[in-house]
Write a protein that holds these residues in place. Structure first.
Motif, PDB file in Angstrom:
ATOM      1  N   LEU A 321       0.851  -1.195   0.000  1.00  0.00           N
ATOM      2  CA  LEU A 321       0.000   0.000   0.000  1.00  0.00           C
ATOM      3  C   LEU A 321       0.888   1.246   0.000  1.00  0.00           C
ATOM      4  O   LEU A 321       0.622   2.218  -0.712  1.00  0.00           O
ATOM      5  N   GLY A 324       2.599   1.792  -3.292  1.00  0.00           N
ATOM      6  CA  GLY A 324       1.657   2.015  -4.390  1.00  0.00           C
ATOM      7  C   GLY A 324       1.426   0.793  -5.278  1.00  0.00           C
ATOM      8  O   GLY A 324       0.633   0.862  -6.217  1.00  0.00           O
ATOM      9  N   SER A 325       2.083  -0.333  -5.004  1.00  0.00           N
ATOM     10  CA  SER A 325       1.862  -1.496  -5.882  1.00  0.00           C
ATOM     11  C   SER A 325       0.497  -2.142  -5.612  1.00  0.00           C
ATOM     12  O   SER A 325      -0.014  -2.899  -6.424  1.00  0.00           O
ATOM     13  N   LEU A 326      -0.089  -1.810  -4.448  1.00  0.00           N
ATOM     14  CA  LEU A 326      -1.478  -2.214  -4.184  1.00  0.00           C
ATOM     15  C   LEU A 326      -2.286  -0.927  -3.987  1.00  0.00           C
ATOM     16  O   LEU A 326      -1.894  -0.068  -3.195  1.00  0.00           O
ATOM     17  N   SER A 327      -3.410  -0.791  -4.706  1.00  0.00           N
ATOM     18  CA  SER A 327      -4.163   0.463  -4.603  1.00  0.00           C
ATOM     19  C   SER A 327      -5.067   0.446  -3.370  1.00  0.00           C
ATOM     20  O   SER A 327      -5.594  -0.604  -2.988  1.00  0.00           O
ATOM     21  N   GLU A 328      -5.193   1.623  -2.771  1.00  0.00           N
ATOM     22  CA  GLU A 328      -6.097   1.795  -1.621  1.00  0.00           C
ATOM     23  C   GLU A 328      -7.487   1.276  -1.977  1.00  0.00           C
ATOM     24  O   GLU A 328      -8.144   0.614  -1.193  1.00  0.00           O
ATOM     25  N   ALA A 329      -7.921   1.617  -3.221  1.00  0.00           N
ATOM     26  CA  ALA A 329      -9.277   1.290  -3.656  1.00  0.00           C
ATOM     27  C   ALA A 329      -9.501  -0.222  -3.634  1.00  0.00           C
ATOM     28  O   ALA A 329     -10.497  -0.696  -3.091  1.00  0.00           O
ATOM     29  N   GLN A 330      -8.523  -0.969  -4.178  1.00  0.00           N
ATOM     30  CA  GLN A 330      -8.716  -2.421  -4.220  1.00  0.00           C
ATOM     31  C   GLN A 330      -8.678  -3.007  -2.804  1.00  0.00           C
ATOM     32  O   GLN A 330      -9.445  -3.920  -2.474  1.00  0.00           O
ATOM     33  N   TRP A 331      -7.826  -2.454  -1.977  1.00  0.00           N
ATOM     34  CA  TRP A 331      -7.713  -2.925  -0.592  1.00  0.00           C
ATOM     35  C   TRP A 331      -9.028  -2.719   0.157  1.00  0.00           C
ATOM     36  O   TRP A 331      -9.548  -3.600   0.817  1.00  0.00           O
ATOM     37  N   LYS A 332      -9.600  -1.519  -0.020  1.00  0.00           N
ATOM     38  CA  LYS A 332     -10.877  -1.214   0.646  1.00  0.00           C
ATOM     39  C   LYS A 332     -11.965  -2.156   0.143  1.00  0.00           C
ATOM     40  O   LYS A 332     -12.799  -2.639   0.895  1.00  0.00           O
TER      41      LYS A 332
END
Ligand code: GDP
Ligand code: ZN
Length: 375
Positions: A321, A324-332
């Protein structure tokens, strides 16, 4: 008095026609008497309903008589139902009757509990009287022909005509899109299959064929396929209008965010209920892992196997997170999805329990009717 009643009825029928009502196809309207008006259920929260009628959208509850007369939950009002309402200007109006349905989805359609006696207990109708079922499936990472095939079967049983919308077409290169659309056309040869994108607007014009005034469509698809985005895109203008009105009367803008039956600016109606969203999750067997495999893989790399991905040292999710390799949006989205799945699983378990219990009762009754001693 009688004249004004008839005038009222005409007015209310006119308004309800905009909401998809076609009196001719619905028997039982002759039974409408003074003081009772037709209405359509637009929202349901526990025991409190909202219904659109000649006086606008009003709160409604089922009456005691209604409760006494209905035999099972299946007969209770659901979003999309045409009902008869004893209008009350000073409080919730009373729902006295649910008019016959032309189509319906219930939780039982996906839980697989079809035995009639079980139905009486667990079947809960979540959307009714739709003309079309928009089956949404992403052309992107969760593209899944088997799931679409299952949704198609359920849609045909529901009485609505299925239309497959392959969402997020912008995320798919041309060749891949063509081949995936072809695959689905083979799975569903008699069903329209339309690639759409809320980002580029691709395919949205083609939806106009189905979204004509007073037609109702229900949205079906797993979490994250783009149901909200599609609804917002289609209703965009409407939402802006609501905002403007709110600004003028200074009532604040955040009061109505989630409407369950929405009338689009062009006059079509879309049902997007939390109930339908749970239907979309009944196939949770494919679940979180397939949809969010990148996150599940990251989690395996956390230092602690029971990492909660909060403030633990060596958390690979947090690192991804941060960089930036994992997006906040996808995590949420993943967190929401997990929560919803857990909810559905706990519901499945309780359905199973009810089913066992109901079998027990049925066995008891059979023995009783056979005139035998019950052990
Ligand atoms: P829902 O759970 O089915 O309501 O899905 P949402 O509408 O919340 O969308 C889930 C995610 O997909 C969001 O991050 C959206 O921005 C994204 N999304 C939805 N439609 C599209 C689309 O047409 N193209 C792209 N690229 N992303 C989309
Ligand atoms: Zn972690």
């Amino acid at each position: 008095m009688r004249d004004s009643f008839i005038k009222d009825m005409e007015l209310s029928m006119g308004l309800l026609t905009d909401y998809g009502y076609s009196g001719a196809s619905v028997p039982g309207v002759g039974a409408i008497t003074d003081g009772v008006i037709p209405a359509r259920i637009t929202e349901m929260r526990r025991d409190l309903y909202k219904a659109i009628c000649q006086y606008g959208e009003v709160p409604a509850v089922i009456t005691g008589t209604f409760q006494y007369e209905v035999e099972c939950r299946h007969d209770y009002p659901a979003v999309g139902d045409f009902v008869l309402l004893k209008y009350n200007a000073n409080g919730p109006s009373g729902i006295t009757k649910v008019l016959p349905r032309i189509s319906q989805f219930s939780r039982a359609d996906f839980s697989g509990h079809e035995e009639a006696y079980v139905k009486n207990v667990v079947e809960q109708v979540v959307a009714t009287n739709f003309d079309y079922v928009f089956i949404l499936c992403s052309l992107n990472f969760n593209f899944n022909p088997n799931r679409i095939a299952r949704y198609l079967t359920a849609s045909r049983r529901s009485g609505g005509a299925p239309v497959v919308l392959l969402t997020k077409a912008d995320l798919c290169v041309d060749l891949e899109r063509v081949s995936r659309v072809d695959t689905i056309r083979r799975v569903a040869p008699d069903t329209p299959v339309l690639p759409v994108s809320c980002v580029t607007g691709l395919g949205l014009d083609a939806l106009a064929t189905y979204l004509s005034p007073a037609k109702t469509a229900v949205l079906l698809g797993s979490s994250g396929v783009g149901k909200s985005s599609l609804l917002n895109t289609l209703a965009g203008k409407n939402i802006m209008e609501v905002k403007a009105i709110r600004e003028e009367d200074s009532k604040g803008r955040h009061t109505t965010t989630h409407r369950q039956m929405v009338r689009l600016p062009g006059g079509a109606l879309i049902i997007d209920t939390p109930g339908m969203r749970e239907l979309g999750l009944w196939d949770a067997d494919e679940g979180v892992n397939a949809l969010f495999s990148n996150i599940e893989e990251l989690a395996l790399q956390c230092r602690f196997s029971d990492c909660l991905h909060g403030s633990e040292p060596g958390c690979a999710v947090k690192a991804a997170l941060d960089n930036g390799s994992l997006s906040e949006a996808q995590w949420k989205h993943y967190l929401t999805f997990k929560k919803e799945s857990a909810f559905v699983e706990s519901k499945s378990a309780s359905l199973q329990h009810k089913k066992e219990w109901q079998k027990h009762i049925a066995r008891f009754n059979r023995k009783k009717h056979a005139g035998r001693q019950v052990d």
